[in-house]
Design an enzyme around this catalytic site. Structure first.
Site, short mmCIF file in Angstrom:
data_model
loop_
_atom_site.label_atom_id
_atom_site.label_comp_id
_atom_site.label_asym_id
_atom_site.label_seq_id
_atom_site.Cartn_x
_atom_site.Cartn_y
_atom_site.Cartn_z
N ASP A 216 -0.40 0.80 -4.79
CA ASP A 216 0.45 1.79 -5.45
C ASP A 216 1.46 1.14 -6.39
O ASP A 216 1.70 1.63 -7.50
CB ASP A 216 1.20 2.62 -4.40
CG ASP A 216 0.25 3.33 -3.47
OD1 ASP A 216 -0.94 3.43 -3.80
OD2 ASP A 216 0.71 3.79 -2.41
N LEU B 16 0.44 10.74 -4.14
CA LEU B 16 0.40 10.31 -5.55
C LEU B 16 1.47 9.25 -5.84
O LEU B 16 1.85 9.04 -6.99
CB LEU B 16 0.55 11.52 -6.47
CG LEU B 16 -0.56 12.57 -6.31
CD1 LEU B 16 -0.34 13.75 -7.25
CD2 LEU B 16 -1.94 11.98 -6.55
N SER C 11 4.83 8.74 -5.11
CA SER C 11 6.19 8.99 -5.61
C SER C 11 7.09 7.80 -5.28
O SER C 11 7.93 7.40 -6.09
CB SER C 11 6.75 10.27 -4.99
OG SER C 11 6.64 10.21 -3.59
N SER D 59 2.17 14.13 -1.55
CA SER D 59 0.83 14.52 -1.99
C SER D 59 -0.10 13.33 -2.11
O SER D 59 -1.23 13.46 -2.57
CB SER D 59 0.89 15.21 -3.35
OG SER D 59 1.73 16.33 -3.29
N ASP E 247 -6.83 -1.72 0.22
CA ASP E 247 -5.83 -2.68 -0.31
C ASP E 247 -5.24 -3.57 0.77
O ASP E 247 -5.03 -4.76 0.55
CB ASP E 247 -4.77 -1.99 -1.17
CG ASP E 247 -3.92 -0.95 -0.47
OD1 ASP E 247 -4.21 -0.60 0.70
OD2 ASP E 247 -2.93 -0.50 -1.09
N TYR F 256 -1.52 6.00 9.83
CA TYR F 256 -1.78 4.94 8.85
C TYR F 256 -1.70 3.58 9.52
O TYR F 256 -2.56 2.71 9.33
CB TYR F 256 -0.77 5.06 7.70
CG TYR F 256 -1.02 4.15 6.54
CD1 TYR F 256 -1.77 4.56 5.45
CD2 TYR F 256 -0.50 2.85 6.52
CE1 TYR F 256 -2.00 3.71 4.36
CE2 TYR F 256 -0.71 2.01 5.44
CZ TYR F 256 -1.45 2.45 4.37
OH TYR F 256 -1.67 1.61 3.31
N GLU G 58 9.17 -1.89 -0.19
CA GLU G 58 8.61 -0.81 0.64
C GLU G 58 8.10 -1.34 1.98
O GLU G 58 8.31 -0.74 3.03
CB GLU G 58 7.46 -0.12 -0.13
CG GLU G 58 6.89 1.07 0.63
CD GLU G 58 6.21 2.10 -0.26
OE1 GLU G 58 6.05 1.85 -1.46
OE2 GLU G 58 5.84 3.16 0.28
C1 GLA Z 1 -1.32 4.72 0.63
C2 GLA Z 1 -0.78 3.30 0.64
C3 GLA Z 1 -1.69 2.38 -0.18
C4 GLA Z 1 -3.14 2.54 0.23
C5 GLA Z 1 -3.54 4.00 0.29
C6 GLA Z 1 -4.93 4.21 0.82
O1 GLA Z 1 -1.23 5.26 -0.66
O2 GLA Z 1 0.51 3.28 0.09
O3 GLA Z 1 -1.24 1.05 -0.04
O4 GLA Z 1 -3.39 1.89 1.45
O5 GLA Z 1 -2.64 4.75 1.08
O6 GLA Z 1 -5.87 3.71 -0.07
#
Ligand code: GLA
Length: 370
Positions: A169, A122, A124, A120, A34, A218, A157
């Protein structure tokens, strides 16, 4: 019982005026694409964040949550948002972004309750941001659509909280539902809902190894992708043709591996959408497996505990494919399972995992016996 574990009325002494919700998400395929302008394929999970709200006329914003340390309540004044390094930053981020966009945000009381597990992978945080943006849209009758809600949540964010995340997300929390996969072009934010075949269900199992988004890893991956794009002479890795294998291979390590993951993952998302449309679950499962290998070996965002979960899911009958989902460095796996078998597979995988001392897996989606 702490105040925030109580309902809205018990905390604030009056009933809520409105309720807004947004789900967490699980990404089926298209990971770390993304922020490279690429494709992703998330879907909504049953767990959600729910916010009850009521406006105030004194500019004070009071927020109670049942989800932090057994319950907490914090407050600030509208227009005086300042990052504190706490969960309240997500709330402050939304009101600050709305104000930057010319919205006169009033005071309000809000009570947040979420069933989306933290840490996790997912989303949140995106579900909280989108739920709050939806609540304020309803409270103030703002003329903004769901893509704009996702943009506001992303700005909160990324710019206010300071997490260098992409847009998947927030788009998922704002636009995904549980019966379709959200095929997303993260560059244009164009999206299409692709039905999930009735013959499969999703199994999501948390490894218990917590990930940290704003963490260095990250950021490092994101920076590596930017360096790789620059070295390849393109604005973003999205713009690299999959046929450019030679040029990718000529990048200095680890940029070659990082670029190869992103470029091949984009191709896999397109192939996964085609497989979904054709109802080809074997092909879809193979793409899940290939995506995991790429995340493990080329993007290096998996950890041994997660690799073990993936292998053990794959070894079960009725599993088409399995992979790490979300940002990585821990978190959860998603498996594509024949309908009716997810609960059984989930139990088997969790039992096998628990045989290693100190490990405990939790089935988050697909655990109910159907
Ligand atoms: C996290 C980030 C997303 C994306 C994923 C990996 O969830 O919030 O923007 O980069 O990692 O696909």
């Amino acid at each position: 019982m702490t105040a925030a574990a109580l309902g809205f009325e018990a905390v604030f002494g009056r009933p809520a005026a409105l309720v807004a919700e947004a789900p967490g998400r699980v990404n089926l395929i298209g990971e770390h694409t993304d922020y490279n302008g690429g494709y992703a394929l998330p879907t909504a999970i049953p767990q959600k964040t729910r916010i009850e709200m009521a406006p105030r006329d004194d500019g004070l914003i009071r927020v109670a949550t049942a989800n932090v340390g057994g319950g907490a309540q914090l407050s600030y004044r509208a227009g005086e948002e300042a990052r504190r390094g706490l969960w309240l930053d997500y709330v402050q981020g939304i009101t600050a972004v709305l104000r930057d966009r010319g919205v006169a945000v009033p005071g309000f009381d809000a009570r947040i309750a979420s069933t989306v597990p933290l840490g996790s992978g997912l989303s949140s945080s995106a579900s909280l941001l989108v739920a709050l943006a939806r609540g304020l849209r309803a409270m103030l009758a703002l003329p903004i659509d769901d893509v704009e809600i996702a943009r506001i949540a992303h700005a909160a964010e990324h710019d206010f909280v300071g997490a260098p995340v992409g847009r998947m997300d927030q788009m998922a929390a704002s636009l995904a539902d549980e019966s379709t996969a959200l095929f997303l072009d993260t560059r244009t934010l164009a999206f299409e809902r692709v039905p999930l075949p009735a013959e499969v269900e999703l199994l999501v199992v948390d490894s218990g190894v917590a990930h940290q988004h704003a963490s260095g890893d990250y950021k490092t991956r994101r920076a590596e992708c930017e360096r790789a794009a620059e070295a390849l002479g393109v604005p973003q890795l999205r713009d690299v043709d999959a046929a450019a294998e030679q040029r990718i291979a000529s990048l200095p390590p680890p940029l070659d591996r990082r670029a190869r993951h992103v470029v091949t993952e984009n191709v896999r998302v397109l192939a996964a959408v085609a497989a979904l449309r054709a109802g080809d679950l074997v092909r879809l499962g193979a793409l899940f497996d290939a995506s995991h290998r790429s995340m493990r070996d080329d993007f290096e965002v998996s950890v041994p505990a997660v690799d073990d979960l993936v292998e053990s899911a794959r070894a079960q009958p009725d599993v088409f494919g399995a992979r790490l989902t979300g940002g990585g460095f821990g978190g959860a796996i998603v498996a594509l399972v024949k309908r009716g078998s997810a609960a059984k597979v989930g139990r088997a995988v969790a039992d096998a995992y628990a045989r290693t001392p100190g490990r405990r897996a939790t089935v988050l989606v697909g655990g109910a016996v159907s």
